[in-house]
Write an enzyme that holds these catalytic residues in place. Structure first.
Site, short mmCIF file in Angstrom:
data_model
loop_
_atom_site.label_atom_id
_atom_site.label_comp_id
_atom_site.label_asym_id
_atom_site.label_seq_id
_atom_site.Cartn_x
_atom_site.Cartn_y
_atom_site.Cartn_z
N SER A 161 106.34 13.50 58.06
CA SER A 161 107.66 13.82 58.58
C SER A 161 107.68 15.30 58.92
CB SER A 161 108.68 13.51 57.48
OG SER A 161 109.77 14.37 57.58
N LYS A 196 105.58 13.96 51.76
CA LYS A 196 105.17 13.77 53.15
C LYS A 196 103.97 14.64 53.53
CE LYS A 196 107.81 10.53 54.75
NZ LYS A 196 107.18 9.20 54.87
N TYR A 208 110.99 14.88 49.15
CA TYR A 208 110.50 14.16 50.32
C TYR A 208 109.42 14.97 51.05
CZ TYR A 208 111.26 11.68 54.83
OH TYR A 208 111.14 10.98 56.00
#
Ligand code: NAI
Length: 297
Positions: free
Chosen positions: A151, A168, A164
């Site tokens: 991401s 990622k 996150y």
């Protein structure tokens, strides 16, 4: 040039909606037999539904072949069972798209470690579980295409997504070593950093852009990265039909005049000068650039 997935078996995790659903439908349309994996939870990973079965039905109605799998990527045994089921039904597994994911956004100051762990567990450990379950089979087949989902948060950061982002960028790093270890066995491993309007991004996308950022606009890049002629060790960004390549680059750097932090400060401009920057394809290649520098003294 026409890209076909005929005679290929593909698994897409988290394919009950959003990007995974778009990938599964696109793969099936081009002839792949697809395992649609999804436990059908909410955006934060809680709950269950039969989202995977609904996508399988869509594929069948369109004339494709698919099976649903409700396993959680966080459970290694469930991933092993999924691979075994696919192999038994269709003889092998050629493509794995690790796409399942959840969000638990909060600034790091307010984030509970349980939310950090849960996000890393689904994205990073979940992708490792599914990949580990299929790795030996792909080596034996001398064929495998694996896609990790990173991401922009992982590559570049985003406020409120420390958990996150860690997961990622971890996935991009995971892919880089697997690309090296898989090369001898024709197993190619790449990473995609998508941008699409899904439930995951519904509160950040301006409504007028929703149409441009359909998940279907990301699928072409994902499909290319798991195709027969896919590259390996590549990171592609994809959204709204724009496809970009992202690299981890290295500056030439500086040979310190003396081994002190003051020398780092004094030579900082040279260290960070991006002229002649390179993109090492392995950790060893980075070490080589140091060796070459020493030899050039
Ligand atoms: P989504 O929420 O629609 O899709 C994620 C899917 O994963 C859901 O269907 C969910 O049920 C499933 N899932 C969650 N935990 C699971 C588990 N333990 N086992 C199996 N399935 C599980 O969101 P979206 O946007 O389609 O996300 C797909 C991937 O793309 C995710 O990895 C996400 O982080 C990534 N991504 C999406 C971006 C975007 O702009 N939409 C941006 C960057 C990355």
């Amino acid at each position: 040039m026409s890209i076909s997935f005929r005679d290929r078996v593909a698994i897409v995790t988290g394919a009950g909606g959003g990007l995974g659903r778009a990938y599964a439908l696109a793969l099936a349309k081009r002839g792949a037999r697809v395992v649609v994996n999804d436990l059908g939870g909410a955006r934060d990973g809680t709950g269950h539904s039969d989202a995977a079965a609904a996508v399988v039905e869509e594929i069948r109605v369109a004339g494709g072949e698919a099976m649903a799998d409700g396993g959680s990527v966080t459970e290694l045994e469930q991933m092993q069972a999924m691979i075994a089921k696919a192999k038994q039904a269709w003889g092998g597994v050629h493509i794995l798209i690790n796409n399942a994911g959840i969000l638990r956004d909060k600034s790091f100051a307010k984030m509970e470690m349980a939310d950090f762990r849960a996000v890393v567990d689904v994205h990073l450990i979940g992708s490792a579980n599914a990949t580990h379950a299929v790795w030996e089979l792909m080596r034996e087949q001398n064929y495998g295409r694996i896609l990790m989902t990173a991401s922009s948060t992982g590559l570049y950061g985003n406020f409120g997504q420390a958990n996150y982002g860690a997961a990622k960028l971890g996935l991009a790093g995971f892919a880089k070593t697997l690309a090296l270890e898989g090369a001898r066995y024709n197993v190619r491993v790449n990473t995609i950093a998508p941008t699409a309007a899904t439930r995951m991004t519904e509160d950040i996308f301006p409504p007028e852009l929703l149409d441009r950022f359909e998940p279907e606009q990301v699928a072409p890049a994902a499909l290319f990265l798991v195709s027969e002629d896919a590259p390996t060790n590549l990171i592609l960004g994809a959204g709204a039909g724009v496809v970009q390549a992202a690299y981890v680059t290295l500056t030439r750097g500086a040979m310190l005049r003396e081994a002190t932090p003051e020398a780092v400060a004094a030579q900082f401009a040279e260290i960070t000068d991006r002229t002649g920057e390179t993109t090492p394809q392995s950790g060893a290649e980075q070490a080589m650039t140091i060796m070459q520098r020493l030899q050039g003294e």
